[in-house]
Write a protein that holds these residues in place. Sequence first.
Motif, PDB file in Angstrom:
ATOM      1  N   GLN A 315      43.999 -41.649  58.240  1.00 41.02           N
ATOM      2  CA  GLN A 315      45.248 -42.527  59.037  1.00 41.02           C
ATOM      3  C   GLN A 315      45.191 -42.041  60.363  1.00 41.02           C
ATOM      4  OE1 GLN A 315      45.654 -45.218  56.385  1.00 41.02           O
ATOM      5  NE2 GLN A 315      47.534 -45.099  57.669  1.00 41.02           N
ATOM      6  N   MET A 316      44.316 -42.723  61.287  1.00 41.91           N
ATOM      7  CA  MET A 316      44.341 -42.339  62.681  1.00 41.91           C
ATOM      8  C   MET A 316      43.651 -43.585  63.594  1.00 41.91           C
ATOM      9  SD  MET A 316      44.158 -39.750  64.837  1.00 41.91           S
ATOM     10  CE  MET A 316      44.300 -38.353  63.746  1.00 41.91           C
ATOM     11  N   GLY A 317      44.155 -43.390  64.721  1.00 41.15           N
ATOM     12  CA  GLY A 317      43.762 -44.537  65.358  1.00 41.15           C
ATOM     13  C   GLY A 317      42.251 -44.404  65.892  1.00 41.15           C
ATOM     14  N   SER A 318      41.705 -45.335  66.664  1.00 36.73           N
ATOM     15  CA  SER A 318      40.249 -45.184  67.028  1.00 36.73           C
ATOM     16  C   SER A 318      39.928 -43.772  67.644  1.00 36.73           C
ATOM     17  CB  SER A 318      39.938 -46.354  68.140  1.00 36.73           C
ATOM     18  OG  SER A 318      40.608 -46.132  69.197  1.00 36.73           O
ATOM     19  N   VAL A 319      38.817 -43.378  67.370  1.00 37.00           N
ATOM     20  CA  VAL A 319      38.293 -42.095  67.951  1.00 37.00           C
ATOM     21  C   VAL A 319      37.295 -42.226  68.977  1.00 37.00           C
ATOM     22  CG1 VAL A 319      38.771 -40.646  65.505  1.00 37.00           C
ATOM     23  CG2 VAL A 319      36.448 -41.853  66.081  1.00 37.00           C
ATOM     24  N   SER A 320      36.796 -43.653  69.301  1.00 36.72           N
ATOM     25  CA  SER A 320      35.850 -43.786  70.305  1.00 36.72           C
ATOM     26  C   SER A 320      35.968 -45.303  70.701  1.00 36.72           C
ATOM     27  CB  SER A 320      34.338 -43.447  69.955  1.00 36.72           C
ATOM     28  OG  SER A 320      33.347 -43.691  70.948  1.00 36.72           O
ATOM     29  N   GLY A 321      35.616 -45.600  72.007  1.00 32.11           N
ATOM     30  CA  GLY A 321      35.752 -46.817  72.289  1.00 32.11           C
ATOM     31  C   GLY A 321      35.169 -47.130  73.782  1.00 32.11           C
ATOM     32  N   GLY A 322      34.861 -48.339  74.159  1.00 32.74           N
ATOM     33  CA  GLY A 322      34.209 -48.606  75.439  1.00 32.74           C
ATOM     34  C   GLY A 322      33.696 -49.970  75.399  1.00 32.74           C
ATOM     35  N   GLY A 323      32.892 -50.246  76.393  1.00 32.78           N
ATOM     36  CA  GLY A 323      32.305 -51.556  76.734  1.00 32.78           C
ATOM     37  C   GLY A 323      31.579 -51.746  78.091  1.00 32.78           C
ATOM     38  N   ARG A 324      31.152 -52.952  78.277  1.00 32.69           N
ATOM     39  CA  ARG A 324      30.499 -53.255  79.624  1.00 32.69           C
ATOM     40  C   ARG A 324      31.541 -53.718  80.615  1.00 32.69           C
ATOM     41  NH1 ARG A 324      25.763 -53.702  81.926  1.00 32.69           N
ATOM     42  NH2 ARG A 324      24.652 -53.106  79.941  1.00 32.69           N
ATOM     43  N   TYR A 325      31.215 -53.097  81.828  1.00 39.20           N
ATOM     44  CA  TYR A 325      32.022 -53.583  82.813  1.00 39.20           C
ATOM     45  C   TYR A 325      31.516 -53.937  84.097  1.00 39.20           C
ATOM     46  CZ  TYR A 325      31.404 -48.523  83.445  1.00 39.20           C
ATOM     47  OH  TYR A 325      30.763 -47.308  83.230  1.00 39.20           O
ATOM     48  N   ASP A 326      31.203 -55.424  84.658  1.00 40.29           N
ATOM     49  CA  ASP A 326      30.250 -55.949  85.527  1.00 40.29           C
ATOM     50  C   ASP A 326      31.147 -55.588  86.945  1.00 40.29           C
ATOM     51  OD1 ASP A 326      28.458 -56.521  83.851  1.00 40.29           O
ATOM     52  OD2 ASP A 326      28.968 -58.420  83.589  1.00 40.29           O
ATOM     53  N   ASN A 327      32.281 -55.369  86.956  1.00 42.90           N
ATOM     54  CA  ASN A 327      32.920 -55.774  88.129  1.00 42.90           C
ATOM     55  C   ASN A 327      33.814 -54.293  88.899  1.00 42.90           C
ATOM     56  OD1 ASN A 327      32.447 -58.419  88.308  1.00 42.90           O
ATOM     57  ND2 ASN A 327      33.961 -58.936  86.872  1.00 42.90           N
ATOM     58  N   LEU A 328      33.692 -53.251  88.074  1.00 39.20           N
ATOM     59  CA  LEU A 328      34.260 -51.944  88.365  1.00 39.20           C
ATOM     60  C   LEU A 328      34.165 -51.551  89.790  1.00 39.20           C
ATOM     61  CD1 LEU A 328      36.852 -50.708  87.223  1.00 39.20           C
ATOM     62  CD2 LEU A 328      35.354 -48.976  85.956  1.00 39.20           C
TER      63      LEU A 328
END
Length: 458
Positions: A315-328
């Motif tokens: 019972q835990m939230g996500s341990v990893s996440g991310g994505g593509r960012y074209d404008n940062l």
Amino acid sequence: MQKPSIPKGTRDFGPAQVARRQHIFNVIRRTFESFGYAPLETPTLENLSVLTGKYGDEGDQLLFKVLNSGDFAKDVTAADLETGSKALLPKVAEKGLRYDLTVPFARYVAMNRGTLTFPFKRYQMQPVWRADRPQRGRYREFYQCDADVVGTDSLLCEAEIVLMMAQVLNGLGLDDFTIKINHRAILDDIHQAVGGVVGQEGSLYVAIDKLDKIGRDGVTQELLARGFSKSAIDRLFELLSVKGTYLEKIHALSEHIRLSIGTDYTGYTDLREVYDILQASGFKQFDRLEFDPTLARGLSYYTGCIFEVKINNVQMGSVSGGGRYDNLTGSFGLPGVSGVGFSFGVDRLYDCLEALDLFTSTAETPTRCLLTHFDAASGRAALPLLAELRAAGIPSELYPDASKLQKQFKYADAKGIPLVIIMGPEEAAAGVVKIKIMQTGVERVLPVGEVVAALTVE
């Protein structure tokens, strides 16, 4: 006397905990480096102008602001106090603690564009801070381990993110996990399909992102409060409820969208290409990869594929996440540089490993050998052997006091030191030592000159 304490949402880590955390760091570091990512570090403090506006309204509220040094209130007027925090903040705080590692990375790329070789791949393992409400798996100070690449649009990078996620989790012994993937273009299509008004996209994404936390009823109430109609919300959940395998769900949703609005299929073709690259790369865990149209990722800078990892049997939230960012990087004066990356939350990984009892027995110390002694003379006689052991790369220590042997054994046992070397008067006279394996109690006798070689072989 005031009782000592630490701020809520922060923790101390003892030697055994640090050893376990270092194990996690080492698995992640080896994985990142095996994919060609180089290490980078950025400052704890960033200018608030760098941080604000990058994480959405909710993220901005979670930034820790740092008061200016000296008389931070010298420029504050009575009118500022009456106006409120928005007028007051720029006059009392110019800096903040970093909220994540991605925005500082984009700032670094923009500042050092002339010295970098693109595509530029870096990993970063440092603490971040968020003024969130502390709870299990959610802290105000925690470590992130990021890997990002900028300067390429290739979906090879997205596929390799999936490969790195799986490699780290497998390396930690976590075998029941789900890597979720979605695409911001698909979320845009869904927004159009439900008749969303231009400008409401962020409200929709934020609400969908909370689906696993507050459920369908909670999301419905939030969207109603934000101006979405009941029919639009019903259509939303119809689109989000597609079933099947990764490819079947992509096909089903794309057909729903095509019938509603037509589309250029950018998101769907990207996700299919990621699948094809993984297949060509020999990826064997497609049962762990899920296309999840409910995945929204709350951060506003994502523009393409987005990822999240869940450990299923905790019972835990996500341990990893991310994505593509074209404008940062464009917000720092470097437009047209696409990037994609992801992050592991070390603290959540630790909690998962602990809950599943996946940590092997971890000593409180890296010491491998404890040299015992009985008096000042035998302690002095042990020093040359101690120096030889350390020079050979065998972590060793000499018990500092001339105490009873049982007390020295107890010290070694409490700290998890596996070997005790006994050099009493009799052993010293014979030019030998006794080596005791603490776990089994087995003892053997070796000439002093053979100890280092014997332990090096072991």
